[in-house]
Design an enzyme around this catalytic site. Sequence first.
Site, PDB file in Angstrom:
ATOM      1  N   TYR A 180       0.835  -1.207   0.000  1.00  0.00           N
ATOM      2  CA  TYR A 180       0.000   0.000   0.000  1.00  0.00           C
ATOM      3  C   TYR A 180       0.872   1.261   0.000  1.00  0.00           C
ATOM      4  O   TYR A 180       0.699   2.156  -0.828  1.00  0.00           O
ATOM      5  CB  TYR A 180      -0.935  -0.006   1.216  1.00  0.00           C
ATOM      6  CG  TYR A 180      -1.805   1.226   1.312  1.00  0.00           C
ATOM      7  CD1 TYR A 180      -2.916   1.384   0.493  1.00  0.00           C
ATOM      8  CD2 TYR A 180      -1.510   2.253   2.220  1.00  0.00           C
ATOM      9  CE1 TYR A 180      -3.720   2.523   0.572  1.00  0.00           C
ATOM     10  CE2 TYR A 180      -2.300   3.384   2.305  1.00  0.00           C
ATOM     11  CZ  TYR A 180      -3.403   3.519   1.484  1.00  0.00           C
ATOM     12  OH  TYR A 180      -4.192   4.649   1.557  1.00  0.00           O
ATOM     13  N   ALA A 216       3.938   1.593  -0.833  1.00  0.00           N
ATOM     14  CA  ALA A 216       4.693   1.690  -2.097  1.00  0.00           C
ATOM     15  C   ALA A 216       3.806   2.233  -3.212  1.00  0.00           C
ATOM     16  O   ALA A 216       4.225   3.091  -3.999  1.00  0.00           O
ATOM     17  CB  ALA A 216       5.237   0.311  -2.470  1.00  0.00           C
ATOM     18  N   SER A 217       2.562   1.744  -3.262  1.00  0.00           N
ATOM     19  CA  SER A 217       1.659   2.198  -4.337  1.00  0.00           C
ATOM     20  C   SER A 217       1.360   3.689  -4.198  1.00  0.00           C
ATOM     21  O   SER A 217       1.220   4.405  -5.186  1.00  0.00           O
ATOM     22  CB  SER A 217       0.353   1.390  -4.325  1.00  0.00           C
ATOM     23  OG  SER A 217      -0.463   1.742  -3.210  1.00  0.00           O
ATOM     24  N   LYS A 218       1.290   4.183  -2.951  1.00  0.00           N
ATOM     25  CA  LYS A 218       1.001   5.596  -2.729  1.00  0.00           C
ATOM     26  C   LYS A 218       2.240   6.464  -2.952  1.00  0.00           C
ATOM     27  O   LYS A 218       2.147   7.651  -3.263  1.00  0.00           O
ATOM     28  CB  LYS A 218       0.436   5.798  -1.321  1.00  0.00           C
ATOM     29  CG  LYS A 218      -0.951   5.189  -1.141  1.00  0.00           C
ATOM     30  CD  LYS A 218      -1.974   5.870  -2.047  1.00  0.00           C
ATOM     31  CE  LYS A 218      -3.381   5.387  -1.812  1.00  0.00           C
ATOM     32  NZ  LYS A 218      -4.370   6.100  -2.633  1.00  0.00           N
ATOM     33  N   ILE A 259      -8.228   8.455   8.177  1.00  0.00           N
ATOM     34  CA  ILE A 259      -9.525   9.113   8.045  1.00  0.00           C
ATOM     35  C   ILE A 259     -10.605   8.057   8.293  1.00  0.00           C
ATOM     36  O   ILE A 259     -10.503   6.938   7.777  1.00  0.00           O
ATOM     37  CB  ILE A 259      -9.702   9.686   6.610  1.00  0.00           C
ATOM     38  CG1 ILE A 259      -8.462  10.512   6.170  1.00  0.00           C
ATOM     39  CG2 ILE A 259     -10.982  10.515   6.511  1.00  0.00           C
ATOM     40  CD1 ILE A 259      -8.177  11.760   6.947  1.00  0.00           C
TER      41      ILE A 259
END
Length: 244
Positions: A149, A151-153, A182
Amino acid sequence: MGKLDGKVAIITGGASGIGKEMVDIFRNEGADVIAADLDEEGLKLVGQWTNVEGIRLDISSDADWQEAARKINDQYGRIDILINNAGITSEKSAEETTVEDWELMMRINSYGPFAGIKHIAPYMVEQGKGAIVNISSYTAQIGLGFNSYSASKGAVRTISKSASTTYGKQGIRVNAVFPGVIETPMTKKLKESGGMLEQLEQATPLGRLGRPEDVANAVLFLASDDADYITGAELVIDGGFSAQ
Ligand code: NAP
């Protein structure tokens, strides 16, 4: 007068969580909003709101983007704003992550926003103006979470910067936001699994978790003409968590 009067905005992931809040705020600011998502039930609901059309679009599919871009431009005559918000998460540790898990995460969270820009920016170039906001994550800016996650961001961060320099002279602004935790359906599971969210909340300088409107209002600013000289910017919305 609304901040987005006369504008046409596409919001991916617009049927749930942060995206749904953005759809509501953007329509109330005068935009015609296209909520693009895979969540059929959520799409039905937001599709009933005035000035909102819900469409099924898989952000990792070039064919879906191509068709949606053409149809929206034909129907509305313009595309002013793209919010690349849809995404998935994973609770798997590095040890548990397979190549297939990694590829799925990258295909949706990284290729999705890339494909969105690739297919929508040409319409904005024709108009000589457009605003794109990409939703990354605070995990892309700090060393929290050695996983697919984060890494993807991280890729979303780079995609934003490079798109901002590529399209700047053609009148297109590209910015990124980096939300902390959030409270949305995405984080509900974490809450149910107990403990972790409370720890994060306690460790947040502003003393609470984020709400969808915390992100949506910041994105509204970046998407509006109030931010006309802002591009390539990175706005962290995490109650001060990553400032520590
Ligand atoms: P959410 O409530 O789960 O909403 C995400 C929406 O995206 C869902 O409706 C989901 O549909 C849709 N989606 C998933 N894959 C898709 C695809 N391939 N094509 C089109 N739509 C797809 O999540 P959220 O918390 O609002 O998160 C929105 C964005 O903020 C995400 O990019 C997330 O990574 C980012 N973010 C969230 C937080 C947080 O704490 N919530 C923090 C930092 C960043 P389905 O439900 O049908 O899969």
